[in-house]
Design a protein around this motif. Structure first.
Motif, PDB file in Angstrom:
ATOM      1  N   THR A   8      45.680  44.241  32.699  1.00  0.00           N
ATOM      2  CA  THR A   8      46.320  43.243  33.410  1.00  0.00           C
ATOM      3  C   THR A   8      45.752  43.921  34.966  1.00  0.00           C
ATOM      4  O   THR A   8      45.263  45.090  34.384  1.00  0.00           O
ATOM      5  CB  THR A   8      47.554  44.025  33.255  1.00  0.00           C
ATOM      6  OG1 THR A   8      48.550  45.459  33.193  1.00  0.00           O
ATOM      7  CG2 THR A   8      48.503  43.270  32.347  1.00  0.00           C
ATOM      8  N   THR A   9      45.712  43.144  35.764  1.00  0.00           N
ATOM      9  CA  THR A   9      46.026  43.559  37.245  1.00  0.00           C
ATOM     10  C   THR A   9      47.099  44.070  38.360  1.00  0.00           C
ATOM     11  O   THR A   9      47.830  42.669  38.574  1.00  0.00           O
ATOM     12  CB  THR A   9      44.583  42.546  38.296  1.00  0.00           C
ATOM     13  OG1 THR A   9      45.636  41.600  38.187  1.00  0.00           O
ATOM     14  CG2 THR A   9      43.673  42.100  36.746  1.00  0.00           C
ATOM     15  N   VAL A  16      44.740  38.794  31.571  1.00  0.00           N
ATOM     16  CA  VAL A  16      43.672  38.677  32.277  1.00  0.00           C
ATOM     17  C   VAL A  16      42.588  38.716  30.882  1.00  0.00           C
ATOM     18  O   VAL A  16      41.738  38.010  31.316  1.00  0.00           O
ATOM     19  CB  VAL A  16      42.745  39.247  33.590  1.00  0.00           C
ATOM     20  CG1 VAL A  16      44.278  39.069  34.481  1.00  0.00           C
ATOM     21  CG2 VAL A  16      42.677  40.948  32.677  1.00  0.00           C
TER      22      VAL A  16
END
Length: 75
Positions: A8-9, A16
């Motif tokens: 994840t960001t 993602v």
């Protein structure tokens, strides 16, 4: 191997990994088709084949994005 939850960001829990893998696959397949068209088709059809492959790739990316967002919304 990292799962989609682990890739994840920042604080955003949007995965993602799945979308990234789909983009790489679509880019690779599109590149192979364009290069094959350049070798196999006459010069008059090369541009038409390139536009067609690009259009199919764009539609595929849009569908992949919607699938990724639907997977996010379900969680």
């Amino acid at each position: 191997m990292a799962t989609d939850r682990e890739t994840t960001t920042g604080d955003d829990p949007l995965p993602v990994g799945r979308f990234g893998r789909i983009l790489v696959l679509i880019a690779f397949v599109s590149g192979v088709f364009v290069l094959s068209a350049m070798v196999a088709l006459p010069s008059e059809l090369e541009s038409l084949a390139t536009v067609f492959v690009g259009a199919v790739a764009m539609v595929t990316v849009m569908v992949a994005f919607l699938v990724s967002v639907a997977g996010y919304v379900e969680e």
